[in-house]
Design a protein around this motif. Structure first.
Motif, PDB file in Angstrom:
ATOM      1  N   GLU A  88       0.861  -1.187   0.000  1.00 53.82           N
ATOM      2  CA  GLU A  88       0.000   0.000   0.000  1.00 53.82           C
ATOM      3  C   GLU A  88       0.895   1.233   0.000  1.00 53.82           C
ATOM      4  OE1 GLU A  88      -2.380   2.736  -0.335  1.00 53.82           O
ATOM      5  OE2 GLU A  88      -3.434   0.807  -0.203  1.00 53.82           O
ATOM      6  N   GLY A  89       0.919   1.941  -1.150  1.00 51.74           N
ATOM      7  CA  GLY A  89       1.858   3.036  -1.319  1.00 51.74           C
ATOM      8  C   GLY A  89       1.442   4.330  -0.678  1.00 51.74           C
ATOM      9  N   HIS A  90       0.177   4.451  -0.303  1.00 43.95           N
ATOM     10  CA  HIS A  90      -0.286   5.697   0.315  1.00 43.95           C
ATOM     11  C   HIS A  90      -1.562   5.414   1.091  1.00 43.95           C
ATOM     12  CE1 HIS A  90      -0.942  10.193   0.375  1.00 43.95           C
ATOM     13  NE2 HIS A  90      -2.128   9.723   0.744  1.00 43.95           N
ATOM     14  N   GLY A  91      -1.442   5.404   2.407  1.00 48.09           N
ATOM     15  CA  GLY A  91      -2.611   5.196   3.248  1.00 48.09           C
ATOM     16  C   GLY A  91      -2.399   5.814   4.613  1.00 48.09           C
ATOM     17  N   HIS A  92      -3.441   5.765   5.407  1.00 47.56           N
ATOM     18  CA  HIS A  92      -3.419   6.345   6.752  1.00 47.56           C
ATOM     19  C   HIS A  92      -3.814   5.232   7.724  1.00 47.56           C
ATOM     20  CE1 HIS A  92      -3.053  10.345   4.916  1.00 47.56           C
ATOM     21  NE2 HIS A  92      -3.857   9.833   3.989  1.00 47.56           N
ATOM     22  N   PHE A  93      -2.800   4.614   8.315  1.00 51.43           N
ATOM     23  CA  PHE A  93      -2.994   3.368   9.046  1.00 51.43           C
ATOM     24  C   PHE A  93      -3.899   3.547  10.252  1.00 51.43           C
ATOM     25  CE2 PHE A  93      -1.416  -0.453  11.360  1.00 51.43           C
ATOM     26  CZ  PHE A  93      -1.599  -1.380  10.344  1.00 51.43           C
ATOM     27  N   MET A  94      -3.615   4.513  11.096  1.00 52.80           N
ATOM     28  CA  MET A  94      -4.456   4.727  12.275  1.00 52.80           C
ATOM     29  C   MET A  94      -5.849   5.189  11.863  1.00 52.80           C
ATOM     30  SD  MET A  94      -2.608   3.770  14.795  1.00 52.80           S
ATOM     31  CE  MET A  94      -3.161   4.461  16.363  1.00 52.80           C
ATOM     32  N   GLY A  95      -5.929   5.955  10.784  1.00 55.44           N
ATOM     33  CA  GLY A  95      -7.239   6.356  10.282  1.00 55.44           C
ATOM     34  C   GLY A  95      -8.050   5.169   9.809  1.00 55.44           C
ATOM     35  N   MET A  96      -7.376   4.164   9.239  1.00 55.82           N
ATOM     36  CA  MET A  96      -8.066   2.954   8.810  1.00 55.82           C
ATOM     37  C   MET A  96      -8.628   2.216  10.016  1.00 55.82           C
ATOM     38  SD  MET A  96      -6.833  -0.148   6.289  1.00 55.82           S
ATOM     39  CE  MET A  96      -5.243  -0.390   7.050  1.00 55.82           C
ATOM     40  N   GLY A  97      -7.850   2.152  11.089  1.00 59.14           N
ATOM     41  CA  GLY A  97      -8.357   1.521  12.298  1.00 59.14           C
ATOM     42  C   GLY A  97      -9.487   2.316  12.920  1.00 59.14           C
ATOM     43  N   GLN A  98      -9.313   3.637  12.965  1.00 58.65           N
ATOM     44  CA  GLN A  98     -10.337   4.509  13.536  1.00 58.65           C
ATOM     45  C   GLN A  98     -11.644   4.402  12.758  1.00 58.65           C
ATOM     46  OE1 GLN A  98     -10.485   6.374  16.206  1.00 58.65           O
ATOM     47  NE2 GLN A  98     -12.395   7.459  15.765  1.00 58.65           N
ATOM     48  N   ALA A  99     -11.554   4.278  11.429  1.00 62.65           N
ATOM     49  CA  ALA A  99     -12.759   4.206  10.602  1.00 62.65           C
ATOM     50  C   ALA A  99     -13.627   3.011  10.972  1.00 62.65           C
ATOM     51  CB  ALA A  99     -12.374   4.145   9.121  1.00 62.65           C
ATOM     52  N   GLN A 100     -13.022   1.966  11.507  1.00 61.32           N
ATOM     53  CA  GLN A 100     -13.781   0.781  11.903  1.00 61.32           C
ATOM     54  C   GLN A 100     -14.366   0.901  13.306  1.00 61.32           C
ATOM     55  OE1 GLN A 100     -11.889  -3.066  10.547  1.00 61.32           O
ATOM     56  NE2 GLN A 100     -10.210  -1.681  10.048  1.00 61.32           N
ATOM     57  N   MET A 101     -14.079   2.015  13.963  1.00 55.15           N
ATOM     58  CA  MET A 101     -14.592   2.239  15.317  1.00 55.15           C
ATOM     59  C   MET A 101     -15.634   3.354  15.345  1.00 55.15           C
ATOM     60  SD  MET A 101     -10.813   1.941  17.075  1.00 55.15           S
ATOM     61  CE  MET A 101     -11.286   2.365  18.747  1.00 55.15           C
ATOM     62  N   GLN A 102     -16.131   3.737  14.155  1.00 53.14           N
ATOM     63  CA  GLN A 102     -17.128   4.799  14.074  1.00 53.14           C
ATOM     64  C   GLN A 102     -18.071   4.499  12.918  1.00 53.14           C
ATOM     65  OE1 GLN A 102     -14.470   8.135  13.625  1.00 53.14           O
ATOM     66  NE2 GLN A 102     -14.249   7.868  11.446  1.00 53.14           N
ATOM     67  N   LEU A 103     -18.998   5.417  12.617  1.00 52.43           N
ATOM     68  CA  LEU A 103     -19.948   5.187  11.543  1.00 52.43           C
ATOM     69  C   LEU A 103     -19.215   5.131  10.209  1.00 52.43           C
ATOM     70  CD1 LEU A 103     -22.872   7.625  12.487  1.00 52.43           C
ATOM     71  CD2 LEU A 103     -22.698   5.170  12.963  1.00 52.43           C
ATOM     72  N   GLY A 104     -19.430   4.061   9.468  1.00 51.32           N
ATOM     73  CA  GLY A 104     -18.828   3.927   8.145  1.00 51.32           C
ATOM     74  C   GLY A 104     -19.758   4.498   7.086  1.00 51.32           C
ATOM     75  N   LEU A 105     -19.378   5.632   6.514  1.00 48.09           N
ATOM     76  CA  LEU A 105     -20.254   6.343   5.594  1.00 48.09           C
ATOM     77  C   LEU A 105     -19.831   6.208   4.136  1.00 48.09           C
ATOM     78  CD1 LEU A 105     -20.651   9.640   7.684  1.00 48.09           C
ATOM     79  CD2 LEU A 105     -22.051   7.566   7.769  1.00 48.09           C
ATOM     80  N   LEU A 106     -18.773   5.442   3.857  1.00 44.52           N
ATOM     81  CA  LEU A 106     -18.368   5.227   2.468  1.00 44.52           C
ATOM     82  C   LEU A 106     -19.503   4.553   1.695  1.00 44.52           C
ATOM     83  CD1 LEU A 106     -14.666   3.953   2.498  1.00 44.52           C
ATOM     84  CD2 LEU A 106     -15.542   5.993   1.361  1.00 44.52           C
ATOM     85  N   GLY A 107     -19.828   5.111   0.563  1.00 41.38           N
ATOM     86  CA  GLY A 107     -20.855   4.512  -0.277  1.00 41.38           C
ATOM     87  C   GLY A 107     -22.275   4.880   0.099  1.00 41.38           C
ATOM     88  N   THR A 108     -22.468   5.730   1.107  1.00 37.95           N
ATOM     89  CA  THR A 108     -23.836   6.141   1.440  1.00 37.95           C
ATOM     90  C   THR A 108     -24.438   6.878   0.246  1.00 37.95           C
ATOM     91  OG1 THR A 108     -22.811   8.023   2.594  1.00 37.95           O
ATOM     92  CG2 THR A 108     -23.664   6.247   3.948  1.00 37.95           C
ATOM     93  N   PRO A 109     -25.665   6.509  -0.161  1.00 34.76           N
ATOM     94  CA  PRO A 109     -26.222   7.037  -1.405  1.00 34.76           C
ATOM     95  C   PRO A 109     -26.852   8.420  -1.291  1.00 34.76           C
ATOM     96  CG  PRO A 109     -27.739   5.473  -0.434  1.00 34.76           C
ATOM     97  CD  PRO A 109     -26.515   5.466   0.436  1.00 34.76           C
ATOM     98  N   SER A 110     -27.042   8.890  -0.055  1.00 32.91           N
ATOM     99  CA  SER A 110     -27.748  10.168   0.095  1.00 32.91           C
ATOM    100  C   SER A 110     -27.461  10.770   1.468  1.00 32.91           C
ATOM    101  CB  SER A 110     -29.261   9.960  -0.062  1.00 32.91           C
ATOM    102  OG  SER A 110     -29.749   9.143   1.005  1.00 32.91           O
ATOM    103  N   TRP A 111     -27.727  12.057   1.567  1.00 26.42           N
ATOM    104  CA  TRP A 111     -27.634  12.741   2.859  1.00 26.42           C
ATOM    105  C   TRP A 111     -28.689  12.179   3.813  1.00 26.42           C
ATOM    106  CZ3 TRP A 111     -24.684  14.794   6.098  1.00 26.42           C
ATOM    107  CH2 TRP A 111     -25.034  15.811   6.989  1.00 26.42           C
ATOM    108  N   ALA A 112     -29.844  11.793   3.274  1.00 23.36           N
ATOM    109  CA  ALA A 112     -30.888  11.211   4.113  1.00 23.36           C
ATOM    110  C   ALA A 112     -30.399   9.940   4.789  1.00 23.36           C
ATOM    111  CB  ALA A 112     -32.139  10.922   3.280  1.00 23.36           C
ATOM    112  N   ARG A 113     -29.612   9.133   4.073  1.00 25.81           N
ATOM    113  CA  ARG A 113     -29.080   7.902   4.657  1.00 25.81           C
ATOM    114  C   ARG A 113     -28.092   8.228   5.765  1.00 25.81           C
ATOM    115  NH1 ARG A 113     -29.458   3.392   7.088  1.00 25.81           N
ATOM    116  NH2 ARG A 113     -27.702   1.959   6.801  1.00 25.81           N
ATOM    117  N   VAL A 114     -27.261   9.225   5.553  1.00 25.05           N
ATOM    118  CA  VAL A 114     -26.320   9.645   6.590  1.00 25.05           C
ATOM    119  C   VAL A 114     -27.075  10.076   7.843  1.00 25.05           C
ATOM    120  CG1 VAL A 114     -24.547  11.326   7.216  1.00 25.05           C
ATOM    121  CG2 VAL A 114     -24.541  10.304   4.926  1.00 25.05           C
TER     122      VAL A 114
END
Length: 574
Positions: A88-114
């Motif tokens: 992995e040539g460019h990533g944020h390791f602690m951010g990747m771990g943190q993302a799994q400890m909070q709401l995962g919003l990647l791919g949410t289709p709308s603001w209403a879903r958020v």
């Protein structure tokens, strides 16, 4: 015998064709598959043997199985493909771990879903003091929110569903966020709060903060979140951070990633990586870059003492400073452009870190023999960074090829600057997946001329002789090299059959090298990683199909069946 001596001996055995029957016993053998070595001498083989953490031999199954002894672990590939482990040539390791400890919003289709997800979190019996999430992107929603300012939603609906609980949701790019009023109050953001240097508090026509915070302005709320955790004991804080590392490592390994270039870690985080690497719990090979805020004339002695290469059996290295943020991102219109955005004629983006400060960091990097990696997405950010590099190389009489300084993203380039990467020896550390993810709004932001002349020009840079890396920028995107590879060879616009500037695709072999050997080169480890060559580390990804010849449509659905780090199976899907 040292690891290096063993590697040299094993390489000699492979080069001179010593008979396998007289060779040493392997600890691991992969057989009956397709071994894509990415080494021109060895080509494609059927099997591979490893002894200790090193590749012993590659060749026909009948030949390699001669290395099998009573303690050898044998994996029958049964037609599957083994290739060098993804780097992995460019990533944020602690951010990747943190993302799994909070709401995962990647791919949410709308603001209403958020809003629905925030509403559920606020109503949960175990609701946290703060609600955090990451991954929303306004350009990828199927409907425009009722009220927007500068293309972003306001926080009115967040206030409705969570009037008392602070909410902080980071944009997918990481260069913007939205906070409800409770979070703004906690951060002390009011009607008269000025914009911080390198950031913007987005306001409506009446001057009210809408909740959207660009670049450094998001740090005001992040500081408040940290303050809310001030009553945690050191042991509790450390346990939380170790959990982030564990979650990130497990996620990376499950996607075939064996090495990780972490873009910007604090001294505290780096010491945690070191400890976990040395006691064997890090799980992945870490190339940790020192965060820019840690680098000052006052900390220069600490930086010198921190520099480490190949510790813990090549699991831990610190020899780079990055990513130093010259600008923002295209999605938030904070990428620093030479001309205004087509869809925002009064805006040329944000110079997040003043170039004078970047020069100071780079000068320290030169003195302490640290690689420099600058985040530059807009054409002006790239041009200013190349100008700075060129001036420093000249004034210090140094060779850019030997320094291997990097530009992270190198996303939008003025045509006159493209050839400067190869000329200066600057690595284009790019993330192919961004081209496909951002394609739907590129023309809207920049217009056809700028897109077609300088947007994500992988092939042009490659043909010109520049080293082009690959990655996902996780947690901006999922740490999925196969999705990024698919974009590298197709540039397919999501949800369509069309391609985005298709002439800039790479061949399949180039795409694989961008994720393996080129990223190894970017971390000064091409002698140890990036190809399945006898004598190199046995870092291997076993895939269900071959990226070299499977139909392009199947690459995204390819599974990682084994991830092997140093000859040990670190992940299996079975």
């Amino acid at each position: 015998m040292s690891h290096r001596s063993l590697s040299v001996l094993l390489l000699a055995l492979g080069v001179f064709g010593i008979s396998c029957s007289s060779g040493p016993t392997a600890d691991l053998v992969l057989k009956n598959g397709t071994v894509v070595t990415l080494d021109e001498q060895y080509g494609t083989a059927e099997a591979l043997a490893a002894a200790g953490d090193t590749i012993l031999s590659v060749g026909p199954t009948a030949e390699i199985t001669a290395h099998v002894g009573p303690e050898t672990r044998v994996i029958d590939l049964d037609g599957r493909t083994a290739m060098p482990g993804f780097i992995e040539g460019h990533g944020h390791f602690m951010g990747m771990g943190q993302a799994q400890m909070q709401l995962g919003l990647l791919g949410t289709p709308s603001w209403a879903r958020v809003i629905s997800m925030v509403d559920s979190a606020a109503a949960a019996p175990s609701a946290a003091t703060w609600i955090q999430g990451r991954g929303w992107h306004q350009e990828k929603w199927d409907a425009t929110p009722d009220r927007t300012v500068r293309g972003f939603p306001t926080n009115a609906r967040l206030n409705d569903v969570a009037p008392d609980t602070p909410v902080f949701l980071t944009h997918a790019s990481g260069h913007a966020a939205i906070a409800n009023d409770a979070a703004l109050d906690a951060a002390g953001i009011g009607p008269n709060t000025p914009n911080p240097d390198g950031g913007t508090i987005v306001r409506d026509a009446q001057g009210r903060a809408t909740g959207v915070l660009l670049e450094t302005a998001a740090g005001l709320v992040q500081d408040a979140i940290e303050q809310s955790r001030s009553d945690m004991t050191p042991a509790e804080r450390r346990a939380r951070r170790k959990k982030q590392v564990r979650l990130a490592s497990e996620e990376a390994l499950a996607h075939g990633v064996t090495s990780f270039h972490d873009q910007g870690a604090s001294f505290e985080t780096i010491e945690l990586y070191r400890e976990m690497a040395e006691n064997g719990t890090l799980g992945i090979r870490m190339y940790a870059m020192v965060a820019q805020d840690e680098v000052t004339p006052e900390t220069q002695d600490s930086l010198a003492a921190l520099r480490t290469v190949g510790d813990a059996n090549h699991h831990f290295t610190v020899r780079s400073i990055g990513e130093i943020t010259a600008d923002g991102a295209l999605g938030s219109r904070s990428a620093w452009m030479l001309r205004p955005y087509d869809d925002a004629p009064d805006n040329t983006g944000i110079n997040v870190t003043p170039m004078e400060r970047i020069r100071e960091i780079a000068e320290i990097g030169l003195e302490e023999d640290y690689q420099i990696a600058v985040h530059a997405i807009g054409d002006r950010a790239n041009q200013e960074t190349l100008d700075l590099y060129s001036d420093l190389f000249s004034s210090h009489s140094v060779d850019g090829d030997s320094l291997r300084w990097r530009i992270e993203h190198a996303q939008h380039l003025h045509p006159d600057d493209i050839s400067r990467f190869a000329d200066l020896g600057v690595i284009a550390s790019m993330q192919a997946i961004h081209a496909c993810s951002d394609a739907p709004y590129n023309y809207q932001r920049l217009g056809s001329e700028r897109v077609e002349e300088g947007a994500y020009v992988w092939r042009t840079l490659w043909d010109d002789g520049a080293v082009v890396g690959n990655g996902t920028d996780v947690p901006v995107e999922k740490v999925n090299p196969l999705a990024s590879l698919h974009c590298t060879i197709t540039r397919q616009v999501p949800g369509t059959d069309s391609s985005f500037t298709e002439e800039e695709t790479l061949s399949r072999r180039q795409a694989l090298k961008s994720y393996t050997l080129n990223n190894a080169y970017a971390a000064f480890t091409e002698d140890l990683k990036g190809t399945l060559t006898p004598g190199k580390l046995a870092d291997i990804a076993v895939l269900s199909t071959s990226p070299l010849n499977a139909p392009a449509s199947k690459i995204r659905n390819t599974t990682v069946d084994y991830t092997i780090v140093g000859g040990d199976v670190a992940y299996t899907s079975e």
